[in-house]
Every structure is written in C-alpha cells, then in structure tokens.
Design an enzyme around this catalytic site. Sequence first.
Site, mmCIF file in Angstrom:
data_model
loop_
_atom_site.group_PDB
_atom_site.id
_atom_site.type_symbol
_atom_site.label_atom_id
_atom_site.label_comp_id
_atom_site.label_asym_id
_atom_site.label_seq_id
_atom_site.Cartn_x
_atom_site.Cartn_y
_atom_site.Cartn_z
ATOM 1 C CB SER A 299 -7.540 15.261 29.388
ATOM 2 O OG SER A 299 -6.834 15.470 28.208
ATOM 3 C CG LEU B 197 -4.853 19.665 32.529
ATOM 4 C CD1 LEU B 197 -3.940 18.462 32.676
ATOM 5 C CD2 LEU B 197 -4.351 20.816 33.397
ATOM 6 C CG HIS B 198 -6.272 19.424 25.605
ATOM 7 N ND1 HIS B 198 -6.156 18.276 26.340
ATOM 8 C CD2 HIS B 198 -5.518 19.230 24.498
ATOM 9 C CE1 HIS B 198 -5.381 17.431 25.699
ATOM 10 N NE2 HIS B 198 -4.975 17.979 24.574
ATOM 11 C CD GLU B 199 -11.169 26.118 26.518
ATOM 12 O OE1 GLU B 199 -11.596 25.169 25.848
ATOM 13 O OE2 GLU B 199 -11.086 27.276 26.076
ATOM 14 C CB VAL C 37 -5.975 26.110 23.335
ATOM 15 C CG1 VAL C 37 -6.286 26.818 22.034
ATOM 16 C CG2 VAL C 37 -5.224 24.819 23.060
#
Lengths: 467, 467
Positions: free
Chosen positions: B378, B381-383, B386
């Site tokens: 997760s 994926l967030h990195e 953004v």
Amino acid sequence: MAPKYRHVFATHSRQQISPFTQGAEVPSFVGFRNLMVLVLIFSNLRLMIENFQKYGVVICISCHDYRRQDVIRGLLLYLSVPCHLFIAYLIELAAAQQAKSALARMKRASEENDNEAPLKQSAARREFHTTWWIIALCHGLNASASLMIASTVVYFDIHHPGIGTLCELHAVILWLKVCSYAFTNRDLRHAYLHASTSPPLPAIYTSCPYPQNINFKNLCYFWWAPTLIYQPVYPRTTHIRWTFVFRRLLELTGLSIVIWIASAQYAAPLLQNSTAKILQLDLVSILERVLKLSTISLFCWLCGFYALFQSALNALAEIMTFGDRDFYADWWNVSSIRTYWTSWNKPVTNFMRRHVYSPLVGRGWSPSAAQLAVFVLSGVLHELCVGIPTHNVIGVAFAGMMVQIPLILLTDRLQRVKGIRGKVAGNVIFWISFCIMGQPLAALLYFFAWQAKYGSVAARGEGATVL
Amino acid sequence: MAPKYRHVFATHSRQQISPFTQGAEVPSFVGFRNLMVLVLIFSNLRLMIENFQKYGVVICISCHDYRRQDVIRGLLLYLSVPCHLFIAYLIELAAAQQAKSALARMKRASEENDNEAPLKQSAARREFHTTWWIIALCHGLNASASLMIASTVVYFDIHHPGIGTLCELHAVILWLKVCSYAFTNRDLRHAYLHASTSPPLPAIYTSCPYPQNINFKNLCYFWWAPTLIYQPVYPRTTHIRWTFVFRRLLELTGLSIVIWIASAQYAAPLLQNSTAKILQLDLVSILERVLKLSTISLFCWLCGFYALFQSALNALAEIMTFGDRDFYADWWNVSSIRTYWTSWNKPVTNFMRRHVYSPLVGRGWSPSAAQLAVFVLSGVLHELCVGIPTHNVIGVAFAGMMVQIPLILLTDRLQRVKGIRGKVAGNVIFWISFCIMGQPLAALLYFFAWQAKYGSVAARGEGATVL
C-alpha cells in the site's frame, strides 16, 4: 502448494447501499464531533502562534498602569456602598417598631369592644398608611442615593475601567439587595398587620416570623448570601465543606488568570488595531475584526460565566451554608432567547420575577407589558454596569437588551415549529446574536468610544481591561 | 390596591445544587455542539475575509497553465492503459482453451480406464503445470509493463501534476484490476481442472461457471464496474435510476468546483509563502503553516472523499447496475487506526484482503507479517500515486504508510482500555495523526520538493493542484 482458492472468494455477494445514500441506516457521526473539537483546538493553537509571532508576549504585571487614587476611591466606595443596606435596616427597624405599636393598639381596641373601636381602628389604619408612605420614601431615597453616589464617583473619579466595573457591579448588586429587603419587609409587615385577612405566608418563614427577622444578624446573612432576594429564612446546609470551597476558589483563581491572559495577549492588540477600521467605516474589515474578536470574547465569556456562577457563587454559598445553589440552568441548550434570559443568571432573574414582573402582573399589567418593563430595567442596569465604568453612556448595552425583544418573538415562533429543526434554529440564533456578533460588537464599540474620549495614549495601558 | 404579597414569595424554598457541581444530574451539552459548528463556520468565514483582503480573488480559469503536450500525452496514456486488461483477457482466453483440452484429455483417459491412464493423467498434469507457469509469467509481464510504462511517461513526460495524478491513479487502478483478473481466473481454472477434489466455489458464481466467464462482455463489465475485485458474477440491481445518477453527478461536479476553489484560493498562497520557512528550518513557523494548511486540506479531503466514494462510485455503480455499494464504512468514528484502513477505501481493502493478505496467511505467513506486507504494498502504491506525478519520489507517502504500523499498535492497545475513554483517545489519535498533522505535512513536503526541483516560476501557475 495446496490451492485454497483464496482468490475466488466472493467479496461482492449481496446488494448493499452506501452509508450516506438515502435509505441507508444513518451512521453515527460521533467521530466528526471529536474532529470539530480538535479543529477548534488546533486552529486556535495556530492563531496563538501567529499572535506570538506578531506581538511577542504582551502580558506584563508590573507595567499595568492603574492610578493610586483609583484604588483608594474604589476601596472607599466598596466600603461605603453596604452602608445603604444598614440604613435600610434602620428604616425597617423603625417601621417594625411602629407596626408593633399599631398592632397593639388595634388589638386593644378590638378587646375593649367599645363603640369607638371602629373609629380607633380606622385611625390606626390611616396612621399606618401615612407611615407606609414615609417608609417607602425613605427606602426610595436611600436606594437611589446608593446607586447615584456610586455611579457618579465611578463615572467622574475612577479612571481605570476595571476598578470602575467592579465598584459599579458591587453598587448595583447592593442596590438590588436594598430594594428586595424593602419590598419583602413591606409585604411581611402588611401581612403581620392584617393577619386575619391575609393569605398564608410561605411555610419556610414560620421559623422566623415578622418582626423577629428585622435583626442585624439576619441582615448580615442576607448581605453576604449569594442571592438578591431577601427571605427571612433560607434553605441551609448543615456544615461547610472546606475542600469544596477550596476547589471552587482554585477554579476561580485559575479562570481569572486565564481570562486576564486571554484579554491582555489576544483581545487588546485586536481592539487596538481595529480602531482605524472603525474610523474608515470599512465594513468588511469591521466584520473581520468582530469575527476575530468573537472567539476570544466567547472564550472569556464562557470562562467568566463558569468562574462567577459556578466557582464564586458556589464557594460563597458553601461558606454561608446557603442551600439553594440554583444559580443557573443549562442556558447553552436554549432554543428560545426568552429561556436564555431566565436561565443564565438566576439571581437577577429571580429578583426581576419576584419584585418587578409578578407585582406588575398583580396590578393588572399584561404579561408582555410586564416583560417589557423587566427588559427596560435590565437594559438600564446593563448600561450602568458597562457605560459608567467606561465613561461612555452610549446606550449600546441598553440597545442590546432592547434587541432581545424582537429576537424573543422570532425564537418563540421558531419554537412552535415541529420536530428538532425549530429548536436547533433557535439555539443557533441565540449563539450568533449573543456570543458571535452581539458581545464582540459591543466590546468594540465601547472600546472605540473610550479611545475617542481619551485618545490612544490612555488606551495603550488600559485597553486590555475594557473587555 | 389589594396586596397580594408578591414580594414575599419564597424563591429559595429547597436545597439545590448547580448543574456543573459533582453529584448533579449531568446536563445536556447539545448547545455546545451547535456552538462548535458555528465557531468553526464563523472563524473560517473570517479567514476567508482575511485571505480576500490579502490576496484578492486568485481563482482564474483562463490563466491556468497546462501544456498542450501534457493533455495529449495524458489522453494517449488514458487510452493505452486499458489495453493491458485486454492482453490479460487474451492470455486467459488461451489458458481457458488449454484447460478445456487438458480436461477433455483427462476425462478421456479416465473413461478409457486403461493401464496407461495414471501415466496420461500425470502427463496432462505436468503439461498443465508448465502452462500454469507460462500464464503466470505472461500476466506478470503484462501487469508490470502496464504500471512501468504509465509511471515512466507520467514521471518524465507529463509536467502538470494534476494531469499526472489522474493518469497514474488510472494506471494503478487498472493494474489492480489486471492482477485480480489473473489471480481469480487462475484459481477458477484450478477448480475447473480438479472439480472432484476442490472445495465448492461461491454459490453466486454458479450462473456463469468457468470457462464461460472468459468472454469479452464479462471483461468489459469488470473493466467499468466500481470494484477492483474480479468475480465472474456480481450482485446486480434490476434497472438504472437516472435521477439517482443525475444527483450523484451533480454532487460530484459541485464538490469538484468547491475543492478547486479551496485549493486555488486558500491552499496555493499558503503553500507558496511557506517555502521560505522550510528553507530557514523555522520550526515554529512550519508548525504554524502546517496547522493553517490542515483546515483546508481536511476540508478538501472530506469533500474529495464524499465526491469520490459516495458520488462518483455510486453514480458509476448505478449506471453499471452494480449491486454492492459498500464502498466505505463509517471510518470517521474509528477508534483504531487499523479499522480506519479497512473502512475508508473498501475497494482497495477488499483487493488487499482477497489477493494479498488471505493468500499469504494461507501459505502459512503469520497474520501480522501478512499485514505488514499489505502495508508495504500500500505504501508503494501511495508513493506511486503521489511521488510520480510530482516528479519527486521522496518516500514521504511510503513513510506515511509505514508510520501507520506503530500507530496501529498504539491504538490497538488503547482499544483494550475499558469504557469510552480509550475509544475517544483512539479516534483523537486517528484525526490528529492523519488529517491534522499527516496530510498537510505531506502536502507541504511534496510541494517543497516540487519547488526545489522546478523553482518558483513553475510553482506560480501550478502549485494549486499539488494538494
């Protein structure tokens, strides 16, 4: 590797609707309440940092400039005001003596049962009536003098608005006490003289009937009791819980310091840099200043309310073993502004109901006319407490009380709306009119009037205490 | 005048205690809740006036500078990414063909019941195993290529962070869909080939058994359905309520405009005048900027959440007659950060649970190790979502996800505290860590990294969309 078909599990196995969709079970929003509290705390924390970056620490004990003569005059006033209560006591003492002798004469006349008895009784009654007027006049002069002297001294001779406010508040409280003492004893005396025809007095008074209650100890108890209503007898507690007193006084001290810091560090610079905007009549900027001031004035108001009505009055009541601690009700929930004014300050409400509203209705006034009279009197007292110490009787506090009347009519109408909406709307109107717009606007106007009168030099040192 | 003894009424007739005193019936505080809402509204109204006085109207449609080639590249990427889903479909089509023939051969072998049957079956199984690996390799290459190509294009060739974010999000969503399609069909195929020994499949799938589900229409439904989880069959509604769709789209439009105004007018100037403070490492000022940013980022976050999870996904679900609208639970009430991550974004949570957590636990991993794997994935994926569009893979978003693990341990421990306090404390920790400190700090850091890379010239036009 034993395949367990983890990947084929039917996650979407039935129809469901989202929590916010109409028809769904309304979810709890308690988390948003917590969020609101947090946002309030953090956004004000930010404003505190911003204030610190702009002004540094403004709070300063030694540089607080009050004049020595203000303190001396304030102290003298503080000591002299209660004298009027003692004068009222002396008047009542004389009246009681007179009533005792009048009652004795009437009794003798009825005992003798002679032909002249009706004549003598009517003479006694006429004499009583004359005395009644004399007593009323004496009380009226005494009470008026009390308030007049105090207001004159505060207005002309006490410069510092903080000291002035304390003196004026004290004078108003004592004035109300004198009035209540006089009114109550008048009715008690009347009942004493007309025992046969009068309705029974409250049961609680039987342990101290008139004229036994006219004694110095009883008066001193009323002087210090946390009430504005004179009763010969009050409900009492059995003993003083000193830990309770200590805790209340601790709260009072803490809250006073908090209010002082809040007004000196946050309200004072705000008030000072808003005068230019008022002069320019820049309405958007004035609105911005009023809104910024509203948070701090609301904070001070809530702290002050708790400090006075919970901490101070409860501590005093405990020391006086005064039993009825009903100093305020849950005014923060009110949905009608009428209810607010009858629940935030019960000592004054009780006074107004007992000595203004009820007697006027008893004399045949309509309830709404009597209410109007209460609001007018209350407006005058508010103006006295704010206008006199700030040396500017500009009528804003009085007007603020008068504005309550249309607001009451509005929220009364909202009360009749079915369901919860009318109640919430009423509560919202109360908060906006009173705490968010009304108070900071009034504070701003009195500060501006003060500035206009004394210029910015006087303001630099003492502006903080106006609020 | 008939005396009615109005003035002697016993106001204080019994002992009472004040509402705030210990032992009194706890009063309702619903009025303070209303006050909090009002203070929030009015203090932000004030900040809006202040912002207007400082900056005027910053919002400007025509002067929004995005490059023409960004739009073209973004559109091309938007069209090309779904191709990888079609490639996954072709791979599955081949696998299904192969599975059908393998099953036929196995059946024939068992029907012939000859001596060579076990030999033939084992050959078929060996062949299946080889195919299994080839299919897995193809899917792996396809899915990886999909994400790699999109990320590379966004990072190097799309300058505008807004367009980049949309493209990258789209690519990640499609990548998850491809993964789910591959994993689910692998297990379905396995079950198809080992019908006798395998546990039963979910009842809902019976209307479309493998390999019937491998068809173009079924794939296209999964492509557009508001879920990341492939199922041959989904719960469906009977018809499309167009008024429902219209309302959701209206909400989506309105909220998008609100978010755009909020970020352009309030967040952009804030971010721009905070870079100097970060450069000076003035910690108090940085804290002040983070706190000021937190309100606006929280507002945008809440609006964005509603716009995406309630309005957009529900509109899409309605158009697709997708029955399971369980896109989010009441995450705002969570008292444990673990619960937050399993309830705010159910499509991703469902994917992680079905395709990462459960399979890992099934393979013998401990639940906490599997959870760690989920958080690492997760975080990556967030990195991606953004860091790639802002051209700065500085790892803050990844670190933000990793910080959740100690926070989960902390709030899990608080959960065990008896009574309501642990719950409130957990909820407070969630809000502070996530919305008040976490998000604005991350936004500030990515904005600063962007500024450091492209200088203030680039920032002037496009800073607003970073948030």
